[in-house]
Write a protein that holds these residues in place. Structure first.
Motif, PDB file in Angstrom:
ATOM      1  N   THR A 121       0.797  -1.224   0.000  1.00 28.28           N
ATOM      2  CA  THR A 121       0.000   0.000   0.000  1.00 28.28           C
ATOM      3  C   THR A 121       0.832   1.278   0.000  1.00 28.28           C
ATOM      4  N   GLY A 122       0.469   2.185  -0.875  1.00 22.95           N
ATOM      5  CA  GLY A 122       1.062   3.510  -0.890  1.00 22.95           C
ATOM      6  C   GLY A 122       2.466   3.607  -1.443  1.00 22.95           C
ATOM      7  N   SER A 123       2.960   2.554  -2.069  1.00 23.56           N
ATOM      8  CA  SER A 123       4.314   2.579  -2.622  1.00 23.56           C
ATOM      9  C   SER A 123       4.360   3.391  -3.909  1.00 23.56           C
ATOM     10  N   THR A 124       5.523   3.983  -4.161  1.00 23.87           N
ATOM     11  CA  THR A 124       5.747   4.747  -5.389  1.00 23.87           C
ATOM     12  C   THR A 124       6.963   4.175  -6.096  1.00 23.87           C
ATOM     13  N   LEU A 125       6.789   3.790  -7.361  1.00 27.30           N
ATOM     14  CA  LEU A 125       7.881   3.273  -8.175  1.00 27.30           C
ATOM     15  C   LEU A 125       8.181   4.299  -9.257  1.00 27.30           C
ATOM     16  N   LEU A 126       9.375   4.862  -9.199  1.00 24.63           N
ATOM     17  CA  LEU A 126       9.776   5.898 -10.148  1.00 24.63           C
ATOM     18  C   LEU A 126      10.519   5.301 -11.331  1.00 24.63           C
ATOM     19  N   GLY A 127      10.719   6.121 -12.365  1.00 26.33           N
ATOM     20  CA  GLY A 127      11.439   5.686 -13.550  1.00 26.33           C
ATOM     21  C   GLY A 127      12.792   5.095 -13.211  1.00 26.33           C
ATOM     22  N   SER A 128      13.186   4.108 -13.950  1.00 25.57           N
ATOM     23  CA  SER A 128      14.412   3.312 -13.813  1.00 25.57           C
ATOM     24  C   SER A 128      14.345   2.324 -12.655  1.00 25.57           C
ATOM     25  N   SER A 129      13.153   2.114 -12.078  1.00 27.70           N
ATOM     26  CA  SER A 129      12.997   1.081 -11.055  1.00 27.70           C
ATOM     27  C   SER A 129      12.890  -0.280 -11.725  1.00 27.70           C
ATOM     28  N   VAL A 130      13.701  -1.225 -11.247  1.00 25.11           N
ATOM     29  CA  VAL A 130      13.618  -2.613 -11.687  1.00 25.11           C
ATOM     30  C   VAL A 130      13.514  -3.436 -10.405  1.00 25.11           C
ATOM     31  N   ILE A 131      12.337  -3.991 -10.186  1.00 24.16           N
ATOM     32  CA  ILE A 131      12.079  -4.752  -8.966  1.00 24.16           C
ATOM     33  C   ILE A 131      12.286  -6.229  -9.292  1.00 24.16           C
ATOM     34  N   GLY A 132      13.227  -6.860  -8.597  1.00 25.01           N
ATOM     35  CA  GLY A 132      13.565  -8.264  -8.845  1.00 25.01           C
ATOM     36  C   GLY A 132      12.446  -9.218  -8.493  1.00 25.01           C
ATOM     37  N   ARG A 133      12.535 -10.412  -9.040  1.00 23.48           N
ATOM     38  CA  ARG A 133      11.539 -11.466  -8.903  1.00 23.48           C
ATOM     39  C   ARG A 133      11.220 -11.764  -7.436  1.00 23.48           C
ATOM     40  N   LYS A 134       9.915 -11.909  -7.152  1.00 28.75           N
ATOM     41  CA  LYS A 134       9.388 -12.258  -5.830  1.00 28.75           C
ATOM     42  C   LYS A 134       9.921 -11.357  -4.723  1.00 28.75           C
ATOM     43  N   SER A 135      10.017 -10.070  -5.029  1.00 26.55           N
ATOM     44  CA  SER A 135      10.425  -9.082  -4.032  1.00 26.55           C
ATOM     45  C   SER A 135       9.201  -8.389  -3.456  1.00 26.55           C
ATOM     46  N   ILE A 136       9.383  -7.774  -2.301  1.00 26.95           N
ATOM     47  CA  ILE A 136       8.331  -7.017  -1.631  1.00 26.95           C
ATOM     48  C   ILE A 136       8.776  -5.565  -1.551  1.00 26.95           C
ATOM     49  N   VAL A 137       7.919  -4.663  -2.004  1.00 24.98           N
ATOM     50  CA  VAL A 137       8.141  -3.241  -1.780  1.00 24.98           C
ATOM     51  C   VAL A 137       7.223  -2.871  -0.620  1.00 24.98           C
ATOM     52  N   ALA A 138       7.821  -2.543   0.535  1.00 24.75           N
ATOM     53  CA  ALA A 138       7.067  -2.293   1.759  1.00 24.75           C
ATOM     54  C   ALA A 138       6.162  -1.073   1.616  1.00 24.75           C
ATOM     55  N   ALA A 139       5.143  -1.013   2.472  1.00 28.54           N
ATOM     56  CA  ALA A 139       4.165   0.071   2.440  1.00 28.54           C
ATOM     57  C   ALA A 139       4.838   1.437   2.491  1.00 28.54           C
ATOM     58  N   CYS A 140       4.347   2.333   1.665  1.00 31.36           N
ATOM     59  CA  CYS A 140       4.788   3.735   1.606  1.00 31.36           C
ATOM     60  C   CYS A 140       6.254   3.904   1.255  1.00 31.36           C
ATOM     61  N   SER A 141       6.849   2.932   0.595  1.00 31.40           N
ATOM     62  CA  SER A 141       8.238   3.045   0.161  1.00 31.40           C
ATOM     63  C   SER A 141       8.298   3.684  -1.221  1.00 31.40           C
TER      64      SER A 141
END
Length: 166
Positions: A121-141
């Motif tokens: 919830t509430g996460s922001t992914l900006l340009g050039s973000s590459v999130i690896g396989r089966k990763s978690i982006v924590a809330a509000c990150s």
């Protein structure tokens, strides 16, 4: 994707039940030029905008009030869970000390979310973000950069840094 078609589709989304009519929502986004996999479930309050390319893999969930703005390429893998109020965007600006605004010329950088990720919830992914396989982006990150597979990605601490002219 077609910005005009997305504009029209947004009004149809508003009329649909939040967590129903998933097949119709997939068809509507494909009509706009997006590549949408099988069994993708999109909540009606999610907003899609921009004229770049959007690809969403199979069995992905896009939660309520998510905002996805593509000015270049956004790729969301299969089996991704995106919680409410997430933002994915790939446009920004070059810093311009001499122009009328510090936000100079626009730039775009792709965003990739690999298979099996959980975007909280509430996460922001900006340009050039590459999130690896089966990763978690924590809330509000907030992310920018590359993150390895099986990572817990967390944090957002604002601090003032003096700007330096080149």
């Amino acid at each position: 994707m077609s910005s005009f078609k997305l504009y029209l589709v947004h009004f149809i989304f508003i009329l649909l039940p939040e967590t129903r009519c998933f097949a119709l929502k997939r068809v509507l986004l494909r009509f706009c030029g997006a590549k949408i996999g099988r069994n993708v479930r999109i909540n009606s309050s999610a907003v899609f905008s921009g004229s770049g390319t959007l690809e969403i893999g199979d069995n992905t969930w896009i939660g309520p009030k998510c905002f996805i703005y593509t000015s270049s390429n956004i790729k969301i893998g299969s089996d991704v869970n995106m919680a409410p109020c997430c933002v994915v965007l790939n446009g920004s600006h070059v810093i311009d000390f001499d122009g009328p605004s510090i936000a100079g010329d626009g730039i775009t950088e792709d965003v990739v979310i690999a298979d099996g990720c959980w975007i909280c919830t509430g996460s922001t992914l900006l340009g050039s973000s590459v999130i690896g396989r089966k990763s978690i982006v924590a809330a509000c990150s907030c992310t920018k950069g590359e993150y390895p597979d099986y990572s817990l990605i967390k944090g957002l601490v604002a601090k003032a840094i003096p700007l330096k002219r080149k």
